[in-house]
Design a protein around this motif. Sequence first.
Motif, mmCIF file in Angstrom:
data_model
loop_
_atom_site.group_PDB
_atom_site.id
_atom_site.type_symbol
_atom_site.label_atom_id
_atom_site.label_comp_id
_atom_site.label_asym_id
_atom_site.label_seq_id
_atom_site.Cartn_x
_atom_site.Cartn_y
_atom_site.Cartn_z
ATOM 1 N N ASP A 1 45.993 36.548 58.971
ATOM 2 C CA ASP A 1 46.655 35.408 58.066
ATOM 3 C C ASP A 1 45.555 34.306 58.037
ATOM 4 N N ALA A 2 45.163 33.958 59.211
ATOM 5 C CA ALA A 2 44.492 32.767 59.673
ATOM 6 C C ALA A 2 43.202 32.787 58.629
ATOM 7 N N ALA A 3 42.559 33.890 58.300
ATOM 8 C CA ALA A 3 41.208 33.954 57.653
ATOM 9 C C ALA A 3 41.289 34.577 56.340
ATOM 10 N N THR A 4 42.427 34.334 55.715
ATOM 11 C CA THR A 4 42.577 34.876 54.169
ATOM 12 C C THR A 4 42.603 33.528 53.432
ATOM 13 N N VAL A 5 42.308 33.868 52.109
ATOM 14 C CA VAL A 5 42.278 32.582 51.337
ATOM 15 C C VAL A 5 43.111 32.662 49.844
ATOM 16 N N SER A 6 43.755 31.617 49.383
ATOM 17 C CA SER A 6 44.330 31.657 48.245
ATOM 18 C C SER A 6 43.943 30.822 47.150
ATOM 19 N N THR B 1 40.797 39.206 50.913
ATOM 20 C CA THR B 1 41.870 38.818 50.081
ATOM 21 C C THR B 1 41.814 39.457 48.680
ATOM 22 N N THR B 2 42.436 40.155 48.096
ATOM 23 C CA THR B 2 42.311 41.035 47.048
ATOM 24 C C THR B 2 42.380 39.864 45.883
#
Length: 211
Positions: free
Chosen positions: A27-32, A156-157
């Motif tokens: 979770d710490a390395a994904t982006v949104s 992150t897709t």
Amino acid sequence: MLSTQRSAIAALAATSGIMALAIGPADAATVSGGVSLTGDVNIIRSDSGQVTFDFTGSPNGIVTGGTGDFSGLSSAVVSDLTFNPAGSSPSGPLFRADPLSTFIDFGAQTINGETNGLTFALTSPVQVVDLFESGPLTAFFTDKPLRGQFIFGDTTTAAGLLTAQQVPGAGSYSMSITTEPVPEPLTILGSTSALAMGALLKRRQARQASS
């Protein structure tokens, strides 16, 4: 009955442990969020029928808008795309380019206190429609969303759209890419737990029916 309950508890505990490991550090390395880019492009048609998007300029990707974790971006390096003929559609001829491991490179970025290189990879072929087969005007647009992943430590897709157009002496493109929502960890855990309970109950019913 007691053994069945113990089996169910053990299955749920094992499932919970697996899910905790799976959703913890990632979770710490994904982006949104989303990002929009524009820039210059030279659309080249070859004698063999290929079409190349030669993204030009320095930088060749200018960020015109960003939301969420992409709000601080300003520019990027966009890799060229070479398309091969791929049939036709009601809107015009189709062209397809292969997936690309680094399509867009945003360089090193700091997001949520973590610093990593941020890139976007095309994980599926890119398909575009040629609106004008010949003449002074050239225009292409994606007839299916771009499919890929932002890579920032983890992946992150994301999905997006690409258009490119050219008149004699000038060409430009625009592109927008947005991350796709992922299921909440508790939702994933609940669904997996329900599947485990369902499997145990089915086995119990089968044993009762055979006895």
